[in-house]
Design a protein around this motif. Structure first.
Motif, mmCIF file in Angstrom:
data_model
loop_
_atom_site.group_PDB
_atom_site.id
_atom_site.type_symbol
_atom_site.label_atom_id
_atom_site.label_comp_id
_atom_site.label_asym_id
_atom_site.label_seq_id
_atom_site.Cartn_x
_atom_site.Cartn_y
_atom_site.Cartn_z
ATOM 1 N N GLY A 228 0.813 -1.202 0.000
ATOM 2 C CA GLY A 228 0.000 0.000 0.000
ATOM 3 C C GLY A 228 0.852 1.259 0.000
ATOM 4 O O GLY A 228 2.048 1.234 -0.283
ATOM 5 N N LEU A 229 0.229 2.365 0.327
ATOM 6 C CA LEU A 229 0.935 3.637 0.344
ATOM 7 C C LEU A 229 1.909 3.712 1.514
ATOM 8 O O LEU A 229 1.636 3.212 2.604
ATOM 9 C CB LEU A 229 -0.071 4.790 0.444
ATOM 10 C CG LEU A 229 -0.932 5.039 -0.799
ATOM 11 C CD1 LEU A 229 -2.075 5.998 -0.470
ATOM 12 C CD2 LEU A 229 -0.089 5.596 -1.949
ATOM 13 N N SER A 230 3.031 4.350 1.280
ATOM 14 C CA SER A 230 4.024 4.541 2.342
ATOM 15 C C SER A 230 3.514 5.544 3.365
ATOM 16 O O SER A 230 2.582 6.330 3.099
ATOM 17 C CB SER A 230 5.338 5.036 1.744
ATOM 18 O OG SER A 230 5.177 6.359 1.239
ATOM 19 N N THR A 231 4.126 5.539 4.535
ATOM 20 C CA THR A 231 3.761 6.505 5.571
ATOM 21 C C THR A 231 3.952 7.925 5.067
ATOM 22 O O THR A 231 3.134 8.815 5.322
ATOM 23 C CB THR A 231 4.611 6.274 6.828
ATOM 24 O OG1 THR A 231 4.384 4.946 7.302
ATOM 25 C CG2 THR A 231 4.261 7.271 7.922
ATOM 26 N N ARG A 232 5.038 8.162 4.332
ATOM 27 C CA ARG A 232 5.298 9.503 3.809
ATOM 28 C C ARG A 232 4.187 9.962 2.865
ATOM 29 O O ARG A 232 3.764 11.121 2.901
ATOM 30 C CB ARG A 232 6.638 9.536 3.078
ATOM 31 C CG ARG A 232 7.846 9.373 3.983
ATOM 32 C CD ARG A 232 9.122 9.714 3.228
ATOM 33 N NE ARG A 232 9.241 8.973 1.975
ATOM 34 C CZ ARG A 232 9.989 9.357 0.948
ATOM 35 N NH1 ARG A 232 10.670 10.493 0.999
ATOM 36 N NH2 ARG A 232 10.060 8.622 -0.142
ATOM 37 N N ALA A 233 3.722 9.046 2.017
ATOM 38 C CA ALA A 233 2.647 9.397 1.091
ATOM 39 C C ALA A 233 1.340 9.662 1.848
ATOM 40 O O ALA A 233 0.619 10.620 1.543
ATOM 41 C CB ALA A 233 2.454 8.286 0.068
ATOM 42 N N LEU A 234 1.050 8.821 2.832
ATOM 43 C CA LEU A 234 -0.168 9.017 3.620
ATOM 44 C C LEU A 234 -0.147 10.357 4.339
ATOM 45 O O LEU A 234 -1.169 11.066 4.408
ATOM 46 C CB LEU A 234 -0.335 7.870 4.620
ATOM 47 C CG LEU A 234 -0.700 6.502 4.025
ATOM 48 C CD1 LEU A 234 -0.551 5.407 5.075
ATOM 49 C CD2 LEU A 234 -2.125 6.515 3.473
ATOM 50 N N MET A 235 1.006 10.711 4.862
ATOM 51 C CA MET A 235 1.120 11.980 5.582
ATOM 52 C C MET A 235 0.989 13.179 4.648
ATOM 53 O O MET A 235 0.619 14.273 5.076
ATOM 54 C CB MET A 235 2.449 12.031 6.326
ATOM 55 C CG MET A 235 2.575 11.059 7.495
ATOM 56 S SD MET A 235 1.294 11.312 8.769
ATOM 57 C CE MET A 235 0.135 9.976 8.371
ATOM 58 N N ALA A 236 1.307 12.974 3.371
ATOM 59 C CA ALA A 236 1.229 14.071 2.412
ATOM 60 C C ALA A 236 -0.179 14.283 1.873
ATOM 61 O O ALA A 236 -0.444 15.286 1.199
ATOM 62 C CB ALA A 236 2.187 13.812 1.246
ATOM 63 N N ALA A 237 -1.100 13.361 2.158
ATOM 64 C CA ALA A 237 -2.464 13.447 1.634
ATOM 65 C C ALA A 237 -3.308 14.434 2.445
ATOM 66 O O ALA A 237 -3.017 14.724 3.606
ATOM 67 C CB ALA A 237 -3.115 12.076 1.657
ATOM 68 N N ASP A 238 -4.357 14.914 1.823
ATOM 69 C CA ASP A 238 -5.317 15.771 2.522
ATOM 70 C C ASP A 238 -6.327 14.951 3.306
ATOM 71 O O ASP A 238 -6.840 15.406 4.337
ATOM 72 C CB ASP A 238 -6.070 16.648 1.510
ATOM 73 C CG ASP A 238 -5.154 17.627 0.798
ATOM 74 O OD1 ASP A 238 -4.383 18.324 1.484
ATOM 75 O OD2 ASP A 238 -5.197 17.678 -0.450
ATOM 76 N N GLU A 239 -6.620 13.748 2.823
ATOM 77 C CA GLU A 239 -7.612 12.899 3.480
ATOM 78 C C GLU A 239 -7.354 11.446 3.112
ATOM 79 O O GLU A 239 -6.908 11.149 2.010
ATOM 80 C CB GLU A 239 -9.029 13.311 3.042
ATOM 81 C CG GLU A 239 -10.151 12.578 3.751
ATOM 82 C CD GLU A 239 -11.536 13.072 3.366
ATOM 83 O OE1 GLU A 239 -12.525 12.593 3.945
ATOM 84 O OE2 GLU A 239 -11.626 13.942 2.467
ATOM 85 N N TRP A 240 -7.613 10.539 4.063
ATOM 86 C CA TRP A 240 -7.538 9.106 3.800
ATOM 87 C C TRP A 240 -8.938 8.604 3.482
ATOM 88 O O TRP A 240 -9.906 8.957 4.178
ATOM 89 C CB TRP A 240 -7.012 8.349 5.019
ATOM 90 C CG TRP A 240 -5.607 8.686 5.412
ATOM 91 C CD1 TRP A 240 -4.784 9.637 4.883
ATOM 92 C CD2 TRP A 240 -4.870 8.073 6.474
ATOM 93 N NE1 TRP A 240 -3.578 9.647 5.522
ATOM 94 C CE2 TRP A 240 -3.594 8.709 6.508
ATOM 95 C CE3 TRP A 240 -5.146 7.053 7.396
ATOM 96 C CZ2 TRP A 240 -2.618 8.341 7.432
ATOM 97 C CZ3 TRP A 240 -4.179 6.688 8.313
ATOM 98 C CH2 TRP A 240 -2.924 7.323 8.330
ATOM 99 N N VAL A 241 -9.049 7.773 2.443
ATOM 100 C CA VAL A 241 -10.352 7.192 2.102
ATOM 101 C C VAL A 241 -10.199 5.676 1.936
ATOM 102 O O VAL A 241 -9.124 5.184 1.610
ATOM 103 C CB VAL A 241 -10.932 7.810 0.804
ATOM 104 C CG1 VAL A 241 -11.229 9.282 0.986
ATOM 105 C CG2 VAL A 241 -9.997 7.602 -0.380
ATOM 106 N N ARG A 242 -11.274 4.969 2.171
ATOM 107 C CA ARG A 242 -11.249 3.509 2.062
ATOM 108 C C ARG A 242 -12.500 3.025 1.340
ATOM 109 O O ARG A 242 -13.531 3.710 1.331
ATOM 110 C CB ARG A 242 -11.151 2.850 3.435
ATOM 111 C CG ARG A 242 -12.292 3.174 4.352
ATOM 112 C CD ARG A 242 -12.174 2.476 5.708
ATOM 113 N NE ARG A 242 -13.215 2.951 6.615
ATOM 114 C CZ ARG A 242 -14.472 2.513 6.618
ATOM 115 N NH1 ARG A 242 -14.850 1.576 5.738
ATOM 116 N NH2 ARG A 242 -15.351 3.004 7.460
#
Length: 272
Positions: A228-242
């Motif tokens: 999945g997405l790396s921690t760095r990528a997740l932190m760079a997002a505006d929102e997490w969706v599932r």
């Protein structure tokens, strides 16, 4: 009109573009460096031509010469007619579709250039499986995504396997590479996009509740199969969706997840 040249020597230097097609590492280095990619099969070759890619040459078994006659007549490139056995010796595998073409790559646009005229963008991080790349591009084309952005370590969309799985859809969706990851996501945000990170994490908002189809501009980030997405990528997002799951299933193959989420992002938009 192109000349049809019969070749019976697998070491003929004119077949250089087609040698060792099963050697993934070799082809990953050679093809971008030499500015070429391989289109396999009648439909894919035609779609590459329709998308404006210049043909360098074509490699055909005898029975495909008539099938591809109109392409041969239109393309000012040499056509090499070979036996199925010789094609296998050159490429390293049995060429079931009987037709290969070496095509000239086009210069890629910059991410900033691509983002100026788009509203729905897929962003891939470290998706390095060519089958998944092809499947995601096919879904992006079918479901109306405007463009794809790739992290530096994503696989090549124009690698033969990616092109084949996408059925030529890689020619229909513009794409660019982000040079510095994830810092270049700021380019996406500065262009007015809300960046949504697709993750099975229970803290993520249901993609239905996030209602990405209502956003003016949205960039959906997808990570590699398994990790999945790396921690760095997740932190760079505006929102997490599932994507909501049933029956205790916690995630989907990235190709399937892409198709579901692309539909959620583009729902209600008119399709061509």
């Amino acid at each position: 009109m192109a000349d049809i040249i019969t070749i019976d020597d697998p070491d003929d230097p004119r077949l250089h573009d087609y040698t060792g097609l099963t050697d993934v590492e070799l082809r990953r280095r050679r093809e971008p460096a030499e500015g070429l990619f391989i289109a396999e099969g009648e439909k894919v070759i035609r779609r590459a031509r329709h998308a404006g890619y210049e043909m360098r040459s074509m490699l055909l078994s005898a029975k495909w010469v008539d099938v591809m006659r109109d392409v041969i007549d239109e393309a000012p490139a040499p056509v090499y007619a070979v036996s199925p056995d010789l094609a296998e010796r050159v490429t390293g595998y049995h060429v079931h579709r009987g037709a290969l073409a070496s095509m000239q790559r086009k210069p890629l646009p910059s991410a900033a250039e691509l983002l100026r005229s788009t509203r729905r963008v897929a962003v891939m991080e470290a998706v390095n499986d060519h089958t998944n790349i092809g499947a995601i591009f096919r879904s992006a084309a079918a479901l109306g995504m405007d463009a794809v952005l790739l992290s530096p370590d994503c696989a090549d969309p124009l690698y033969r396997r990616s092109v084949k799985v996408s059925m030529g859809a890689v020619f229909s969706v513009p794409y660019a590479r982000l040079e510095t990851w994830p810092r270049d996501l700021e380019t996406v945000r500065e262009a007015g996009f809300r960046i949504l990170a697709l993750t099975p994490d229970e803290k993520a908002t249901s993609i239905d509740a996030a209602a990405p189809h209502r956003l003016e501009r949205v960039a959906l980030m997808l990570g590699a199969e398994g990790e999945g997405l790396s921690t760095r990528a997740l932190m760079a997002a505006d929102e997490w969706v599932r994507i909501p799951m049933a029956h205790g299933i916690d995630s989907l193959n990235v190709g399937a997840a892409a198709a579901v989420s692309f539909y959620a992002v583009t729902a209600g938009r008119p399709q061509d």
